[in-house]
Design a protein around this motif. Structure first.
Motif, short mmCIF file in Angstrom:
data_model
loop_
_atom_site.label_atom_id
_atom_site.label_comp_id
_atom_site.label_asym_id
_atom_site.label_seq_id
_atom_site.Cartn_x
_atom_site.Cartn_y
_atom_site.Cartn_z
N GLU A 1 0.76 -1.23 -0.09
CA GLU A 1 0.05 0.01 0.06
C GLU A 1 0.77 1.22 0.03
N TYR A 2 1.90 1.26 -1.16
CA TYR A 2 2.62 2.51 -1.07
C TYR A 2 1.66 3.70 -1.61
N GLU A 3 2.09 4.80 -1.17
CA GLU A 3 1.48 5.97 -1.89
C GLU A 3 2.28 6.96 -2.93
N ARG A 4 3.38 6.66 -2.93
CA ARG A 4 4.45 7.63 -3.72
C ARG A 4 5.47 6.52 -4.35
N ALA A 5 5.85 6.75 -5.64
CA ALA A 5 7.22 6.02 -5.99
C ALA A 5 7.84 7.10 -6.85
N ARG A 6 9.24 7.28 -6.64
CA ARG A 6 10.21 8.09 -7.49
C ARG A 6 10.92 6.99 -8.35
N VAL A 7 10.64 7.29 -9.64
CA VAL A 7 11.48 6.06 -10.58
C VAL A 7 12.28 6.86 -11.57
N ILE A 8 13.58 6.40 -11.56
CA ILE A 8 14.56 7.02 -12.74
C ILE A 8 14.41 5.91 -13.76
N TYR A 9 14.16 6.33 -15.07
CA TYR A 9 14.13 5.46 -16.17
C TYR A 9 15.19 5.70 -17.21
N ASN A 10 16.14 4.83 -17.22
CA ASN A 10 17.45 4.91 -18.12
C ASN A 10 16.95 3.99 -19.29
N CYS A 11 16.55 4.71 -20.50
CA CYS A 11 16.32 3.94 -21.71
C CYS A 11 17.12 3.83 -22.60
N GLY A 12 17.18 2.92 -23.54
CA GLY A 12 18.03 2.85 -24.60
C GLY A 12 17.98 1.56 -25.58
N VAL A 13 18.29 2.07 -26.86
CA VAL A 13 18.52 0.96 -27.66
C VAL A 13 19.87 1.13 -28.21
N ASP A 14 20.66 0.21 -28.10
CA ASP A 14 22.09 0.49 -28.38
C ASP A 14 22.33 0.09 -30.07
N ALA A 15 23.67 0.42 -30.13
CA ALA A 15 24.08 0.13 -31.75
C ALA A 15 23.57 -0.98 -32.58
N GLU A 16 23.72 -2.19 -31.51
CA GLU A 16 23.37 -3.53 -32.24
C GLU A 16 21.59 -3.69 -31.94
N ARG A 17 20.98 -2.76 -31.57
CA ARG A 17 19.66 -2.87 -31.54
C ARG A 17 19.03 -3.72 -30.30
N ARG A 18 19.72 -3.80 -29.27
CA ARG A 18 19.56 -4.38 -28.09
C ARG A 18 18.55 -3.45 -27.27
N VAL A 19 17.56 -3.73 -26.86
CA VAL A 19 16.64 -2.86 -26.06
C VAL A 19 16.99 -3.22 -24.67
N LYS A 20 17.41 -1.90 -23.88
CA LYS A 20 17.67 -1.80 -22.58
C LYS A 20 16.87 -0.82 -21.73
N LEU A 21 16.21 -1.39 -20.79
CA LEU A 21 15.46 -0.12 -20.04
C LEU A 21 16.15 -0.63 -18.34
N LEU A 22 16.47 0.25 -17.54
CA LEU A 22 16.92 0.32 -16.34
C LEU A 22 16.09 1.08 -15.61
N THR A 23 15.51 0.70 -14.66
CA THR A 23 14.71 1.51 -13.58
C THR A 23 15.38 1.37 -12.23
N ARG A 24 15.38 2.49 -11.56
CA ARG A 24 15.81 2.39 -10.11
C ARG A 24 15.01 3.55 -9.42
N GLY A 25 14.65 3.45 -8.16
CA GLY A 25 13.91 4.15 -7.29
C GLY A 25 13.39 3.67 -5.87
N VAL A 26 12.59 4.23 -5.26
CA VAL A 26 11.92 4.15 -4.03
C VAL A 26 10.56 4.21 -3.99
N LEU A 27 9.81 3.46 -3.14
CA LEU A 27 8.55 3.40 -2.65
C LEU A 27 8.19 3.73 -1.50
#
Length: 202
Positions: free
Chosen positions: A60-86
């Motif tokens: 039952e969290y009321e807030r979340a702060r999330v940093i989304y680091n989004c990318g597609v590299d030169a080889e077309r590999r999809v990578k999404l890194l999220t980090r944060g707190v609830l």
């Protein structure tokens, strides 16, 4: 009785200016995705409030702060890194990191199918200080998982970021898969006027 129609309501030039008539106007989502060069990478820091427990299918969290680091590299590999707190409510605070990946071509996986997800989480307490706040972990209470998850099992904010990355990676195929699943209209509406989406604005 005939209904009166304001001619300006149906005149494209009155709404969009002469560019709308001449073919300029706003770029489509697919055009913006296609114009995004690879490698493509960006980071966004978001505060989620309201419906957080439902959105992240968590306690039952009321807030979340999330940093989304989004990318597609030169080889077309999809990578999404999220980090944060609830935090919020009566629950112990939690910090987390999660990485969502799909391998480069050739690959047997398809967009909006399965994603390899690594997750690490830890409970603790957010304590205010002169710089804002610090997360003080409980070292004895942490966990880590690695699993393949279906698209439908991913959180909505994660789906939004991955949809953008998949469209940047392979616009036509990603749109086809979204049309196939009945999600294209919603994804297009979410990205159409978002100036932070893709490397090219609306």
């Amino acid at each position: 009785m005939d209904r009166w129609v304001d001619p300006d309501e149906t005149d494209p030039e009155a709404w969009g200016g002469s560019a709308a008539v001449e073919g300029g106007g706003v770029r489509s989502v697919l055009e913006r995705a296609d114009a995004t060069p690879l490698p493509y990478q960006y980071e966004v820091d978001l505060l989620h409030e309201g419906g957080v427990a439902e959105t992240f299918r968590s306690r039952e969290y009321e807030r979340a702060r999330v940093i989304y680091n989004c990318g597609v590299d030169a080889e077309r590999r999809v990578k999404l890194l999220t980090r944060g707190v609830l935090w919020g409510g009566e629950e112990r605070h939690q910090r987390f990191k999660a990485q969502y990946r799909r391998e480069p071509p050739p690959t047997e996986t398809v967009p909006f199918g399965e994603y390899t997800v690594w997750t690490r989480f830890q409970y603790g307490t957010i304590e205010p200080n002169d710089d804002g706040a610090t997360f003080v972990p409980d070292e004895s209470d942490a966990g880590e998982t690695m699993q393949d998850l279906d698209w439908a099992d991913l959180y909505a904010p994660v789906q939004r970021r991955l949809a953008e990355l998949e469209l940047a990676r392979n616009p036509a195929f990603a749109r086809y898969r979204l049309e196939e699943s009945g999600e294209w209209a919603d994804v297009r509406a979410a990205l159409a006027f978002d100036p932070t989406a893709f490397a090219v604005g609306p």
